[in-house]
Design an enzyme around this catalytic site. Structure first.
Site, PDB file in Angstrom:
ATOM      1  N   ARG A  40    -104.825  96.745  -0.525  1.00  0.00           N
ATOM      2  CA  ARG A  40    -104.176  95.987   0.558  1.00  0.00           C
ATOM      3  C   ARG A  40    -102.941  96.712   1.087  1.00  0.00           C
ATOM      4  O   ARG A  40    -102.616  96.592   2.270  1.00  0.00           O
ATOM      5  CB  ARG A  40    -103.793  94.598   0.072  1.00  0.00           C
ATOM      6  CG  ARG A  40    -105.023  93.748  -0.109  1.00  0.00           C
ATOM      7  CD  ARG A  40    -104.703  92.340  -0.464  1.00  0.00           C
ATOM      8  NE  ARG A  40    -105.915  91.542  -0.341  1.00  0.00           N
ATOM      9  CZ  ARG A  40    -106.068  90.343  -0.840  1.00  0.00           C
ATOM     10  NH1 ARG A  40    -105.094  89.776  -1.508  1.00  0.00           N
ATOM     11  NH2 ARG A  40    -107.194  89.702  -0.685  1.00  0.00           N
ATOM     12  N   LYS A 201    -122.438  76.555  -1.931  1.00  0.00           N
ATOM     13  CA  LYS A 201    -122.306  75.163  -1.486  1.00  0.00           C
ATOM     14  C   LYS A 201    -122.486  74.958   0.008  1.00  0.00           C
ATOM     15  O   LYS A 201    -121.857  75.639   0.809  1.00  0.00           O
ATOM     16  CB  LYS A 201    -120.924  74.644  -1.890  1.00  0.00           C
ATOM     17  CG  LYS A 201    -120.824  74.367  -3.381  1.00  0.00           C
ATOM     18  CD  LYS A 201    -119.391  74.317  -3.811  1.00  0.00           C
ATOM     19  CE  LYS A 201    -118.851  72.906  -3.806  1.00  0.00           C
ATOM     20  NZ  LYS A 201    -117.388  72.948  -4.080  1.00  0.00           N
ATOM     21  N   GLY A 354    -114.902  87.485   1.104  1.00  0.00           N
ATOM     22  CA  GLY A 354    -115.295  86.813  -0.123  1.00  0.00           C
ATOM     23  C   GLY A 354    -116.428  87.492  -0.878  1.00  0.00           C
ATOM     24  O   GLY A 354    -116.461  88.703  -1.029  1.00  0.00           O
ATOM     25  N   GLY A 377    -111.153  83.030   3.281  1.00  0.00           N
ATOM     26  CA  GLY A 377    -110.925  81.717   3.897  1.00  0.00           C
ATOM     27  C   GLY A 377    -110.735  81.837   5.396  1.00  0.00           C
ATOM     28  O   GLY A 377    -111.273  81.038   6.173  1.00  0.00           O
TER      29      GLY A 377
HETATM   30  P1  AMP Z   1    -119.772  81.209  -1.895  1.00  0.00           P
HETATM   31  O1  AMP Z   1    -118.390  81.394  -2.441  1.00  0.00           O
HETATM   32  O2  AMP Z   1    -120.061  79.844  -1.392  1.00  0.00           O
HETATM   33  O3  AMP Z   1    -120.140  82.298  -0.896  1.00  0.00           O
HETATM   34  O4  AMP Z   1    -120.750  81.349  -3.111  1.00  0.00           O
HETATM   35  C1  AMP Z   1    -120.885  82.535  -3.835  1.00  0.00           C
HETATM   36  C2  AMP Z   1    -121.502  82.234  -5.129  1.00  0.00           C
HETATM   37  O5  AMP Z   1    -122.735  81.604  -4.908  1.00  0.00           O
HETATM   38  C3  AMP Z   1    -121.790  83.456  -5.959  1.00  0.00           C
HETATM   39  O6  AMP Z   1    -120.976  83.437  -7.082  1.00  0.00           O
HETATM   40  C4  AMP Z   1    -123.252  83.300  -6.323  1.00  0.00           C
HETATM   41  O7  AMP Z   1    -123.523  83.567  -7.677  1.00  0.00           O
HETATM   42  C5  AMP Z   1    -123.515  81.835  -6.033  1.00  0.00           C
HETATM   43  N1  AMP Z   1    -124.938  81.579  -5.770  1.00  0.00           N
HETATM   44  C6  AMP Z   1    -125.733  82.141  -4.857  1.00  0.00           C
HETATM   45  N2  AMP Z   1    -126.987  81.694  -4.965  1.00  0.00           N
HETATM   46  C7  AMP Z   1    -127.005  80.811  -5.978  1.00  0.00           C
HETATM   47  C8  AMP Z   1    -128.018  80.011  -6.571  1.00  0.00           C
HETATM   48  N3  AMP Z   1    -129.274  80.059  -6.147  1.00  0.00           N
HETATM   49  N4  AMP Z   1    -127.663  79.227  -7.598  1.00  0.00           N
HETATM   50  C9  AMP Z   1    -126.394  79.190  -8.044  1.00  0.00           C
HETATM   51  N5  AMP Z   1    -125.394  79.919  -7.515  1.00  0.00           N
HETATM   52  C10 AMP Z   1    -125.699  80.713  -6.496  1.00  0.00           C
END
Ligand code: AMP
Length: 397
Positions: A40, A201, A354, A377
């Site tokens: 950074r 999510k 992210g 974010g």
């Molecule tokens: P996000 O921060 O919402 O982009 O989520 C990222 C996280 O989603 C990563 O740590 C992945 O391991 C998790 N992830 C992706 N696909 C799956 C899945 N099918 N089941 C559980 N976790 C998942």
């Protein structure tokens, strides 16, 4: 939201004192406090060098960690000042406070071509509260404000938005590039515009899906999010991730895509396992036909083909969120294939911070992506089409 904002190149900086908001929120060793990655700080150099060479006196500022208004020695920016000095090959004057006597005296004495760094902004609770008095004090040391901390532009804090009430405000090169590439993709994308969304999510990405269904030609949904969509359509998803309160929303989005003529692609098969673990044996099932005791952890081979085929001829691709649990090598196949497909496409490719940024880096495709956003974010809120306080406060071109 207007992304066409003035940059350091559009404003007279010669002989001016410039308050420069940087993102020096570097990772540190928990025990020793040592900076474990100076990425950074390195990223901030082009703007700093441009200002110094252009005859400005630079008053840099940043937050570090979450001191929540308390003075915490461990979160002092002193080690950052030292590292910045080494990288610039010149002295970086360090102020022992933020708006106190030491900062003000040093800022007053600062000459063109010199740089100083203020102590951690968040040692003052007023910073995150966007206290106008605090913002005014900060601004009083300078004549121009430059925003170059994209990671915090979605926050209305004193140093990211408040100071702009008192100073002409422009972007540095880091923020300018984020606005140019991501703003360009949202405002006037080269088509077809394909959005690839994944991650854990649905609730985190509701507004992103909703906004991109209004902008993109194709929206691809993978990752853990996809199982809520599958369930909503009557599929069996075993013990896969499910947000039961988002089933209606998923159906709404499917309808919205139909109504707008947007292609919404969901997985057709999925790699499952008995447990959420790296060495659980992968087994492939068709989407919606997952046995009760299995969970989906990655997109399947037919889906890889479908998704990668859909990005192949894209003009613009925005990607946020991994296709599966890429942290486990056996379930990283889909994410890896997607990263490769982006790297090999002729499209303008944008990865929104992210986990997907980490995945592209970890899997070795980062240098073939047009733009990897530095703000997790912030880039999500950008893709949601929200007004970002740290951008809205900058002067329009
Ligand atoms: P996000 O921060 O919402 O982009 O989520 C990222 C996280 O989603 C990563 O740590 C992945 O391991 C998790 N992830 C992706 N696909 C799956 C899945 N099918 N089941 C559980 N976790 C998942």
């Amino acid at each position: 939201m207007n992304y066409n904002k003035k940059t350091v190149k559009d404003i007279d900086i010669k002989g001016k004192k410039v308050l420069l908001r940087c993102d020096f929120n570097v990772p540190q060793d928990k025990e020793t406090g040592e900076i474990t990655s100076d990425k950074r700080i390195v990223a901030a150099l082009p703007t700093i060098q441009y200002l110094l060479e252009g005859g400005a006196a630079v008053i840099a500022c940043s937050h570090l960690g979450k001191p929540k208004g308390e003075w915490k020695e461990k979160l002092s920016l002193a080690p950052v000042a030292k590292r910045l000095g080494e990288l610039l090959g010149k002295d970086v004057i360090f102020a022992k406070d933020v708006i106190g006597e030491d900062a003000k005296a040093k800022a007053a004495a600062l000459k063109p071509g010199e740089i100083m760094l203020l102590e951690n902004l968040r040692f003052h609770i007023e910073e995150e509260k966007n206290d106008p008095g605090f913002a005014k004090e900060l601004a009083s040391m300078a004549e121009v404000y430059v925003s170059d901390a994209f990671g915090t532009v979605h926050r209305a804090h004193a140093s990211t938005a408040g100071v702009a009430a008192y100073l002409p405000a422009v972007s540095g090169f880091l923020v300018a590039k984020e606005l140019e590439v991501m703003g360009g993709a949202l405002d006037d994308p080269k088509r077809p515009f394909v959005a690839v969304l994944g991650g854990a999510k649905v609730s985190d990405k509701i507004n992103v899906i909703n906004n991109l269904l209004e902008k993109a030609d194709t929206v691809i949904i993978g990752g853990g999010m996809a199982y809520t969509f599958s369930k909503a359509q009557g599929g069996e998803i075993g013990t896969s991730l499910l947000e039961a309160d988002k089933l209606d929303y998923a159906l709404e989005m499917i309808e919205k895509a139909k109504a707008r003529g947007v292609k919404l692609l969901l997985p057709v098969d999925t790699v499952c396992a008995k447990e959420f673990s790296a060495d659980s044996e992968p087994v492939v099932f068709d989407a919606g036909k997952i046995p009760a005791d299995m969970m989906g952890l990655d997109i399947g081979p037919k889906t890889v083909e479908l998704f990668c085929g859909a990005v192949k001829d894209a003009g613009t691709i925005v990607w946020n969120g991994p296709m599966g649990v890429f942290e486990f090598p056996a379930f990283a196949v889909g994410t890896k294939a997607m990263a490769k497909a982006l790297a090999e496409s002729g499209a303008v490719t944008i990865i929104g911070g992210g986990d997907s940024a980490a995945a592209a880096e970890q899997l070795g495709f980062a240098d073939r992506i047009t733009h990897i956003s530095t703000g997790g974010g912030a880039s999500l809120e950008f893709l949601e089409g929200k007004e970002l306080p740290g951008v809205a406060c900058l002067l329009d071109k």
